[in-house]
Design an enzyme around this catalytic site. Structure first.
Site, PDB file in Angstrom:
ATOM      1  N   PHE A 181       0.807  -1.221   0.000  1.00 25.73           N
ATOM      2  CA  PHE A 181       0.000   0.000   0.000  1.00 25.73           C
ATOM      3  C   PHE A 181       0.838   1.268   0.000  1.00 25.73           C
ATOM      4  CE2 PHE A 181       0.047  -1.974   4.203  1.00 25.73           C
ATOM      5  CZ  PHE A 181       0.826  -1.049   4.890  1.00 25.73           C
TER       6      PHE A 181
ATOM      7  N   ILE B  72       2.888   6.683   4.495  1.00 27.16           N
ATOM      8  CA  ILE B  72       2.221   6.669   5.805  1.00 27.16           C
ATOM      9  C   ILE B  72       1.359   5.413   5.874  1.00 27.16           C
ATOM     10  CG2 ILE B  72       0.550   7.826   7.308  1.00 27.16           C
ATOM     11  CD1 ILE B  72       1.437  10.477   6.040  1.00 27.16           C
TER      12      ILE B  72
ATOM     13  N   GLY C 283       0.967   3.777  -3.055  1.00 28.86           N
ATOM     14  CA  GLY C 283      -0.009   4.837  -3.298  1.00 28.86           C
ATOM     15  C   GLY C 283      -0.388   5.634  -2.068  1.00 28.86           C
ATOM     16  N   HIS C 284       0.153   5.301  -0.918  1.00 28.16           N
ATOM     17  CA  HIS C 284      -0.244   5.978   0.338  1.00 28.16           C
ATOM     18  C   HIS C 284       0.996   6.428   1.096  1.00 28.16           C
ATOM     19  CE1 HIS C 284      -2.396   6.571   4.209  1.00 28.16           C
ATOM     20  NE2 HIS C 284      -3.446   6.697   3.439  1.00 28.16           N
ATOM     21  N   PHE C 285       1.623   7.395   0.829  1.00 24.07           N
ATOM     22  CA  PHE C 285       1.535   8.313  -0.302  1.00 24.07           C
ATOM     23  C   PHE C 285       2.902   8.333  -0.985  1.00 24.07           C
ATOM     24  CE2 PHE C 285      -1.518   9.838   2.823  1.00 24.07           C
ATOM     25  CZ  PHE C 285      -2.669   9.904   2.068  1.00 24.07           C
TER      26      PHE C 285
END
EC number: 4.2.1.59
Length: 181
Positions: free
Chosen positions: A50, A60, A53-55
């Site tokens: 993840f 985070i 894309g986060h971020f």
């Protein structure tokens, strides 16, 4: 007074939880007391999928996954307190109250989840949870989990090739008819 420390390694966690990569968020149980509390670890790695894309540029750990990690810890405590489930049963994350996020969790952090049993009523078990990094609180929440009953076997449905034609859909066979009032 001495107390026995109970730890669980990944093999034992895999035996209790249905979650698997990339959604297993408990790496180890540090200690627990059946029916009372459990402390578990999530090692946060930059390799978590993840973080793409986060971020980008500012990774985070998503807050909802902090809550999910705590919920998985409650599931382990429920299993260890109530015993293994019947085939087809699961503990489901049933609700959350008063979730608060205090600071971000980032790659390299070791998150400690502490969950405590509060009460059980009508098939719902209530827990409180705190997630910490380096002793600092990152999240608090009250969570509920529900024990499911084994699902009844599903009816077999056979769809024959002549039931659905490219230009015609038979609503009574493929799509249930919903009548508007």
């Amino acid at each position: 007074m001495t107390t026995d420390t109970h730890t669980l390694h990944i093999e034992e966690i895999l035996d209790l939880l249905p979650h698997r990569f990339p959604f297993l968020l408990v790496d180890r149980v540090l200690d627990f007391e059946e029916g009372k509390f459990l402390r578990a670890v999530k090692n946060v790695s930059f390799n978590e999928p993840f973080f793409q894309g986060h971020f980008p540029g500012k990774p985070i750990f998503p807050g909802v996954l902090i809550l999910e990690a705590m919920a998985q810890a409650t599931g382990i405590l429920a299993f260890k307190s109530r015993g293994k489930l019947e085939p087809g049963e699961l503990y489901y994350f049933a609700g959350i109250d008063e979730a608060r996020f205090k600071r971000p969790v980032v790659p390299g952090d070791q998150m400690i989840m502490e969950v405590e049993f509060v009460k059980e009523r009508r098939g719902l078990t209530r827990f409180t949870g705190v997630a910490k990094v380096d002793g600092e609180i990152v999240c608090t929440a009250t969570m509920m989990c529900a024990r499911s009953k084994p699902a009844a076997p599903a009816e077999s449905v056979v769809v024959k090739p002549d039931v659905v034609k490219p230009d015609v859909v038979k609503p009574d066979v493929v799509n249930p008819v919903v009548k508007e009032s």
